[in-house]
Scaffold this motif. Structure first.
Motif, PDB file in Angstrom:
ATOM      1  N   ILE A 273      -1.124 -18.645 -77.492  1.00  0.00           N
ATOM      2  CA  ILE A 273      -2.057 -18.296 -78.566  1.00  0.00           C
ATOM      3  C   ILE A 273      -2.783 -16.995 -78.245  1.00  0.00           C
ATOM      4  O   ILE A 273      -2.866 -16.603 -77.074  1.00  0.00           O
ATOM      5  CB  ILE A 273      -3.081 -19.429 -78.787  1.00  0.00           C
ATOM      6  CG1 ILE A 273      -3.913 -19.657 -77.515  1.00  0.00           C
ATOM      7  CG2 ILE A 273      -2.369 -20.719 -79.201  1.00  0.00           C
ATOM      8  CD1 ILE A 273      -5.007 -20.699 -77.660  1.00  0.00           C
ATOM      9  N   PRO A 274      -3.304 -16.314 -79.257  1.00  0.00           N
ATOM     10  CA  PRO A 274      -4.084 -15.094 -78.990  1.00  0.00           C
ATOM     11  C   PRO A 274      -5.423 -15.422 -78.341  1.00  0.00           C
ATOM     12  O   PRO A 274      -5.973 -16.503 -78.544  1.00  0.00           O
ATOM     13  CB  PRO A 274      -4.280 -14.489 -80.386  1.00  0.00           C
ATOM     14  CG  PRO A 274      -4.172 -15.648 -81.316  1.00  0.00           C
ATOM     15  CD  PRO A 274      -3.170 -16.587 -80.701  1.00  0.00           C
ATOM     16  N   PHE A 275      -5.924 -14.481 -77.564  1.00  0.00           N
ATOM     17  CA  PHE A 275      -7.228 -14.684 -76.935  1.00  0.00           C
ATOM     18  C   PHE A 275      -8.312 -14.117 -77.850  1.00  0.00           C
ATOM     19  O   PHE A 275      -8.659 -12.946 -77.801  1.00  0.00           O
ATOM     20  CB  PHE A 275      -7.293 -14.019 -75.555  1.00  0.00           C
ATOM     21  CG  PHE A 275      -8.549 -14.361 -74.814  1.00  0.00           C
ATOM     22  CD1 PHE A 275      -8.658 -15.563 -74.143  1.00  0.00           C
ATOM     23  CD2 PHE A 275      -9.629 -13.489 -74.793  1.00  0.00           C
ATOM     24  CE1 PHE A 275      -9.818 -15.895 -73.454  1.00  0.00           C
ATOM     25  CE2 PHE A 275     -10.794 -13.806 -74.115  1.00  0.00           C
ATOM     26  CZ  PHE A 275     -10.886 -15.016 -73.443  1.00  0.00           C
ATOM     27  N   ASP A 276      -8.826 -14.989 -78.703  1.00  0.00           N
ATOM     28  CA  ASP A 276      -9.929 -14.625 -79.591  1.00  0.00           C
ATOM     29  C   ASP A 276     -11.060 -15.617 -79.342  1.00  0.00           C
ATOM     30  O   ASP A 276     -11.134 -16.226 -78.272  1.00  0.00           O
ATOM     31  CB  ASP A 276      -9.457 -14.650 -81.045  1.00  0.00           C
ATOM     32  CG  ASP A 276      -8.695 -15.943 -81.381  1.00  0.00           C
ATOM     33  OD1 ASP A 276      -8.840 -16.945 -80.641  1.00  0.00           O
ATOM     34  OD2 ASP A 276      -7.969 -15.954 -82.391  1.00  0.00           O
TER      35      ASP A 276
ATOM     36  N   GLY B  51      -5.546  -4.923 -81.533  1.00  0.00           N
ATOM     37  CA  GLY B  51      -6.914  -4.752 -81.990  1.00  0.00           C
ATOM     38  C   GLY B  51      -7.929  -5.655 -81.322  1.00  0.00           C
ATOM     39  O   GLY B  51      -8.966  -5.965 -81.927  1.00  0.00           O
ATOM     40  N   ILE B  52      -7.677  -6.104 -80.107  1.00  0.00           N
ATOM     41  CA  ILE B  52      -8.648  -6.970 -79.438  1.00  0.00           C
ATOM     42  C   ILE B  52      -9.860  -6.159 -79.008  1.00  0.00           C
ATOM     43  O   ILE B  52      -9.790  -4.949 -78.785  1.00  0.00           O
ATOM     44  CB  ILE B  52      -8.020  -7.670 -78.213  1.00  0.00           C
ATOM     45  CG1 ILE B  52      -7.541  -6.639 -77.168  1.00  0.00           C
ATOM     46  CG2 ILE B  52      -6.889  -8.569 -78.627  1.00  0.00           C
ATOM     47  CD1 ILE B  52      -7.041  -7.275 -75.889  1.00  0.00           C
ATOM     48  N   GLY B  53     -10.992  -6.830 -78.875  1.00  0.00           N
ATOM     49  CA  GLY B  53     -12.233  -6.160 -78.535  1.00  0.00           C
ATOM     50  C   GLY B  53     -12.361  -5.867 -77.051  1.00  0.00           C
ATOM     51  O   GLY B  53     -11.513  -6.208 -76.232  1.00  0.00           O
ATOM     52  N   LEU B  54     -13.490  -5.248 -76.703  1.00  0.00           N
ATOM     53  CA  LEU B  54     -13.734  -4.840 -75.324  1.00  0.00           C
ATOM     54  C   LEU B  54     -13.828  -6.041 -74.388  1.00  0.00           C
ATOM     55  O   LEU B  54     -13.321  -6.004 -73.262  1.00  0.00           O
ATOM     56  CB  LEU B  54     -15.023  -4.013 -75.256  1.00  0.00           C
ATOM     57  CG  LEU B  54     -15.405  -3.461 -73.879  1.00  0.00           C
ATOM     58  CD1 LEU B  54     -14.311  -2.511 -73.389  1.00  0.00           C
ATOM     59  CD2 LEU B  54     -16.747  -2.739 -73.944  1.00  0.00           C
ATOM     60  N   ALA B  55     -14.480  -7.115 -74.863  1.00  0.00           N
ATOM     61  CA  ALA B  55     -14.625  -8.302 -74.018  1.00  0.00           C
ATOM     62  C   ALA B  55     -13.262  -8.902 -73.690  1.00  0.00           C
ATOM     63  O   ALA B  55     -13.005  -9.309 -72.548  1.00  0.00           O
ATOM     64  CB  ALA B  55     -15.510  -9.338 -74.717  1.00  0.00           C
TER      65      ALA B  55
END
Length: 390
Positions: A327-330, A41-45
């Protein structure tokens, strides 16, 4: 970019600096952040970040082309002028490589030993799941591996030293540095038995190390840039946009995108458009403007070799000891990424100030050693601040 009368191609400095940064970004992403498919569910960026941050290997192709242009070009020019010699060339090349390589190997030993002692675990066992680190680091820290990397036989007779996987391409560079002049001097000058012996050694090692030949072809494209530059001199003046540079740049960008979309692993798919782009830059005499951008490009290009050789083991140490897991890229991950990137550049610049910056001083000192047979007043074949990886 804009044309000017500047003889130094600062545009190539910008490309070299960006290539080194691309390698660092790629390794930083792969070592510190979870794989793309693990980020649900990561965003477009974030998707864009994962797409553009995995061109590390491609950047090495650019290094090979630039190395062929600068190092191979110096052989062509000095051979034509009658000033080229093996003692000077080898002294310049080896000192250029070793001034940074030796500290880089020792720093790799330091960070790896510290990381293993403080954290150990999957990052140093090669089981964390990252593509860039899949070995047991302890097994690659022996004295024999150190010596093997020191004489540029990594991937040919041994693994890369410790966790420092990027050292693989330095073996390519070194052997290309030997192969080209050995064959060219024989064809150009035919200086007796020594020239034939050097050429035979080059051909023999080509047969022994076939894995290096594809990259050597790309390196020779860089030499071809010099030949074309001599045959088709740069435009002295023009009005309007550098259309050929823009068109070839667009073709290169398309090749880069296609190589990611369709997982095209052939280096020539990017290498040939890159060659065309570099040639157009030279032919249309494209230089950087404003002057501040030029100075920044030259500065960052100046320590790109130090950045390339020292960043990996440092990032791995921070990932294993400071973070402990990928870690997740948020939002938080983006801040970690930015901070780590700045830290990597600061670390590499410190290494540059301590070692790489003194390359010319070391070379001048070696020129005073009479047993090397080097004439101090001969021009250096290659400026330490320009070229490929090294």
């Amino acid at each position: 970019m804009a044309p000017s009368g500047k003889p130094h191609c600062d545009t190539f400095d910008l490309i070299r600096a960006l290539a080194a940064g691309t390698v660092c970004v790629s390794h930083l992403r792969n070592l510190m952040f979870a794989d793309y498919h693990a980020n649900a569910g990561i965003g477009l960026a974030a998707k864009a970040f994962y797409f553009v941050s995995n061109y590390g290997h491609t950047a090495v192709i650019v290094f090979f082309l630039l190395s062929g242009y600068f190092v191979g070009g110096s052989v062509l020019r000095q051979s034509a002028a009658g000033t080229w010699s093996w003692p000077r060339y080898l002294t310049e090349r080896l000192s250029r490589l070793w001034v940074v390589l030796i500290p880089a190997l020792l720093l790799t030993l330091f960070w790896d030993r510290m990381g293993i002692a403080l954290a150990g675990g999957p990052f140093y066992l090669g089981t964390e799941g990252t593509f860039d680190q899949q070995i047991n680091v302890v097994s690659h820290l022996g004295q024999a591996t150190f010596a093997c990397n020191l004489v540029f036989l990594q991937t040919l007779a041994c693994g890369t030293y410790g966790s420092n996987g990027p050292l693989w391409s330095l073996a390519n560079e070194f052997w290309y540095y030997l192969w080209f002049p050995a064959c060219f001097v024989l064809l150009r000058q035919r200086r007796g038995i020594r020239a034939f012996a050097a050429a035979a050694f080059a051909v023999g090692t080509m047969v022994a190390f076939p894995s290096l030949l594809s990259g050597f072809g790309l390196w020779l494209l860089g030499v071809l840039l010099v030949v074309l530059e001599q045959r088709f001199p740069a435009r002295s003046a023009r009005t309007g946009w550098p259309w050929f540079t823009l068109a070839s740049g667009a073709a290169l960008l398309a090749a880069l995108v296609c190589s990611r979309l369709f997982l095209l692993a052939n280096d020539w798919i990017v290498g040939v458009p890159c060659f065309a782009f570099l040639h157009c830059i030279l032919w249309e005499n494209v230089r950087l403007r404003p002057a501040l951008l030029s100075r920044i490009a030259i500065r960052f290009s100046g320590f790109s070799y130090s950045l390339y050789l020292t960043h990996f083991s440092f990032i791995l140490f921070v990932a294993a000891v400071g973070v402990g897991r990928r870690i997740p890229f948020d939002g938080h991950g983006a801040l970690v990424f930015a901070g780590m990137l700045v830290l990597c550049y600061a670390y590499a610049y410190a290494v540059y100030l301590l070692f790489e910056q003194n390359t010319r001083r070391v070379q001048r000192g070696l020129q005073q050693l009479r047993f090397l047979g080097i004439r101090p007043d001969s021009p250096a074949p290659h400026s330490p601040s320009r070229g490929g990886i090294g």
